[in-house]
Structures are given as structure tokens and as C-alpha cells.
Design a protein around this motif. Structure first.
Motif, mmCIF file in Angstrom:
data_model
loop_
_atom_site.group_PDB
_atom_site.id
_atom_site.type_symbol
_atom_site.label_atom_id
_atom_site.label_comp_id
_atom_site.label_asym_id
_atom_site.label_seq_id
_atom_site.Cartn_x
_atom_site.Cartn_y
_atom_site.Cartn_z
ATOM 1 N N TRP A 91 6.009 -4.904 -4.667
ATOM 2 C CA TRP A 91 6.376 -6.430 -4.685
ATOM 3 C C TRP A 91 5.874 -7.616 -5.957
ATOM 4 O O TRP A 91 6.944 -8.294 -5.731
ATOM 5 C CB TRP A 91 6.477 -6.672 -3.121
ATOM 6 N N THR A 92 4.562 -7.590 -5.681
ATOM 7 C CA THR A 92 4.203 -8.392 -6.753
ATOM 8 C C THR A 92 4.231 -8.360 -7.773
ATOM 9 O O THR A 92 4.408 -9.333 -8.776
ATOM 10 C CB THR A 92 2.321 -7.886 -6.219
ATOM 11 N N VAL A 93 4.226 -6.780 -8.141
ATOM 12 C CA VAL A 93 4.392 -6.762 -9.662
ATOM 13 C C VAL A 93 6.247 -7.476 -10.142
ATOM 14 O O VAL A 93 6.706 -7.491 -10.991
ATOM 15 C CB VAL A 93 4.614 -5.110 -9.623
ATOM 16 N N LEU A 124 11.806 0.009 -6.483
ATOM 17 C CA LEU A 124 10.871 1.018 -5.829
ATOM 18 C C LEU A 124 9.648 0.472 -4.774
ATOM 19 O O LEU A 124 9.518 1.198 -4.399
ATOM 20 C CB LEU A 124 9.605 0.665 -7.141
ATOM 21 N N PRO A 125 9.480 -0.842 -4.203
ATOM 22 C CA PRO A 125 8.688 -1.070 -3.407
ATOM 23 C C PRO A 125 9.305 -0.696 -1.951
ATOM 24 O O PRO A 125 8.730 -0.464 -0.695
ATOM 25 C CB PRO A 125 8.861 -2.580 -3.403
ATOM 26 N N THR A 126 10.380 -0.212 -2.253
ATOM 27 C CA THR A 126 11.578 0.209 -0.609
ATOM 28 C C THR A 126 11.445 1.197 -0.708
ATOM 29 O O THR A 126 11.577 1.501 0.796
ATOM 30 C CB THR A 126 12.752 -0.104 -0.880
ATOM 31 N N VAL A 127 10.715 1.854 -0.931
ATOM 32 C CA VAL A 127 10.577 3.774 -0.925
ATOM 33 C C VAL A 127 8.845 4.300 -0.475
ATOM 34 O O VAL A 127 9.476 4.759 0.576
ATOM 35 C CB VAL A 127 10.122 4.969 -2.265
ATOM 36 N N GLY A 128 8.147 3.137 -0.179
ATOM 37 C CA GLY A 128 6.870 3.638 -0.046
ATOM 38 C C GLY A 128 6.383 4.590 -0.406
ATOM 39 O O GLY A 128 7.090 4.606 -2.147
ATOM 40 N N ARG A 129 5.744 5.512 0.405
ATOM 41 C CA ARG A 129 4.178 5.851 -0.243
ATOM 42 C C ARG A 129 5.458 7.627 -1.057
ATOM 43 O O ARG A 129 6.155 8.125 -0.203
ATOM 44 C CB ARG A 129 3.090 6.492 0.763
ATOM 45 N N ALA A 130 4.413 7.819 -2.310
ATOM 46 C CA ALA A 130 4.864 8.948 -2.561
ATOM 47 C C ALA A 130 4.498 9.644 -3.931
ATOM 48 O O ALA A 130 3.087 8.679 -4.469
ATOM 49 C CB ALA A 130 6.378 9.028 -3.882
#
Length: 284
Positions: A91-93, A124-130
Motif C-alpha cells: 500500500w505504501t508503494v 497486489l497488496p490485497t493478496v498477502g504473503r506469497a
């Protein structure tokens, strides 16, 4: 429709796409569009913010604001590319790059090759860890890639709509490409321009390609990859003739590709462990 929008993809694909996107931000800031930093010294009277910049509203760029966003975005993008704190850093980016684009495009020139890339940063921030190489399917990741793909295709389709809306059907046989070649053409473009009616045929082909671009979602398997290869080839010829790269759009278009299969670190590790010819291991 829900099954199509949330079609699961491997988490490794998200990890690879995320690394590509955030590393591109670094390249964009330092190599591709470094001229954005020069807006730090442009008089504030020349700042004419885009509609979104007026609605929020966003501050007029100053040296402190521009340079501050540049360094903060550079650090945050490098950190986000590692996959750590994917939501907070993601989200920051997105927020910083969004403001960076407002600063870049509020002085009379607006590029439409950023739309798909901005959507990718937003989802992309909505996906979480990967993790790289993780084959676990994720619907959230599938949705993020699908939305990015839709934005990529909309970039093409709406470009054709804009051509026909403002130029009418006459755009097809106008001198648009000829003027572009005169202004920024290459030696390769000069050769093409000498062929009678080829530029007119190219303009008709461009609009037809853009209008038919949504058909990429109908294709499956190798046919879809062939279609994406055609998309990339189209931009290769565009750059070879009139030096327009569409780099951020090309990065967003990688959302169509099985990026989880590209693991250069593992490939290099495998090569380093492979026995050399003539070694003791190879001879036994």
C-alpha cells in the motif's frame, strides 16, 4: 463470472509478478523516467493537476515533496520486492507511486501506458504473503492478476475508442503515423515509410488489433500465449519505429504469463551444483 474473476493461480506466480512490478518501480524512477524529479524546480504556477489531484486535493510539488517521495518510494519498492510485509509495503508503494504519477502527468503530458501498472500496484497488496515456487492456489491472487489483465486490455480497447471518438473513421487513413515518424522516427521507420500505403494499412491494423484485444480472454493455453507474444511483438515494432516503449504496460501484461516457472536463483543454483565434465563425480 465469479469463477472467471477468482480463477486460482499458484502463489509462486504472485510472488514472481510482485517482485517484477516492484523492481520495475526502481528502474522507472532511476532509468526510464528520471525527468520526473526535474518537476521539483518547476514553478508552481505551471502545475495543473489531473482531476484526481484536484478532487483529493494533492499539494503543489515542491523540492521537498518531490525528492522526499523519490527516496521514500525507492526504499519502499526495494523492500516490497523481497515479499516482506506485503500489505503494509504494498500500500505504501502504491500511494507513493500514485502521487509520483500525478506529479509527472500534471504539466501537460499524460501517458496512458501507466493504467495497467497502477492497477497492479493497487491490487497486489490485497493478496498477502506469497513465496517464490509455492504451488498453493490462491483465489485472491487470481483476482489480482485478472483485474490487472482487464486493465491491460482496456488500455488497448479504450485507445481505439479514443481514436475513433476524437479522430473519427478518418483517423484510419490520416497521416498520424507519418507525422510520428517525422517527429521521432528511426532509420527502420524511414524504410517502412517509403512503401506506398503501408502506413495506412498499419493504422487500420492498429485499430483492428485494439478493438479485438478483448478476445485474448477467449483464447486458452498456447493460443493465449501466442496472443500475448503478438502483443509484445506489436510494442517491439512500435519502439523500433517511433521509439515509444510502453514499458510499464509491458510489465503489467506479464500478469498473463506463468511467471512461477521462471526462477533464475534456483536455475543458477542448479547449474552450480551440476557436475562438470571430467570431474571425479562425472567419471564415477
Amino acid at each position: 463470472m465469479r469463477r472467471w474473476l477468482f480463477e486460482p493461480v499458484p502463489r509462486g506466480r504472485i510472488a514472481a509478478f510482485r517482485t517484477l512490478v516492484y523492481l520495475f518501480v526502481v528502474a522507472d524512477l532511476t532509468v526510464i523516467t528520471p525527468w520526473v524529479r526535474t518537476h521539483a524546480h518547476v514553478p508552481g504556477d505551471l502545475y495543473q493537476p489531473l482531476l484526481v489531484g484536484r478532487l483529493l486535493p494533492l499539494p503543489t510539488p515542491t523540492p521537498l515533496l518531490v525528492h522526499g517521495i523519490f527516496w521514500a518510494l525507492l526504499v519502499a519498492s526495494v523492500a516490497a520486492a523481497t515479499g516482506r510485509a506485503p500489505r503494509a509495503l504494498g500500500w505504501t508503494v502504491f500511494a507513493l507511486y500514485f502521487e509520483w504519477m500525478i506529479i509527472a502527468m500534471s504539466y501537460g503530458k499524460v501517458d496512458h501506458d501507466r493504467f495497467g501498472f497502477l492497477v497492479a500496484l493497487a491490487v497486489l497488496p490485497t493478496v498477502g504473503r506469497a513465496r517464490h515456487g509455492d504451488a498453493t492456489p490462491t483465489e485472491a491472487g487470481g483476482w489480482a492478476l485478472r483485474v490487472t489483465q482487464i486493465a491491460v486490455v482496456c488500455t488497448y480497447f479504450l485507445a481505439a475508442f479514443a481514436k475513433l471518438r476524437f479522430g473519427g473513421v478518418d483517423w484510419l487513413w490520416s497521416s498520424v503515423l507519418a507525422r510520428a515518424i517525422i517527429r521521432r522516427g528511426t532509420d527502420f521507420a524511414d524504410l517502412i515509410a517509403q512503401v506506398p500505403y503501408l502506413l495506412i494499412a498499419a493504422q487500420v491494423g492498429i485499430v483492428a488489433f485494439e478493438l479485438l484485444s478483448p478476445l485474448i480472454f477467449v483464447l486458452r493455453g498456447r493460443w493465449r500465449y501466442a496472443g500475448i507474444a503478438f502483443f509484445y511483438t506489436f510494442h517491439l515494432f512500435t519502439y523500433a519505429t517511433i521509439t515509444i516503449s510502453f514499458a510499464p504496460h509491458l510489465v503489467a501484461m506479464a500478469s498473463f504469463l506463468p511467471l512461477e516457472k521462471v526462477r533464475p536463483v534456483s536455475w543458477l543454483r542448479a547449474r552450480s551444483l551440476r557436475p562438470r565434465a571430467g570431474s571425479g563425480i562425472a567419471q564415477t
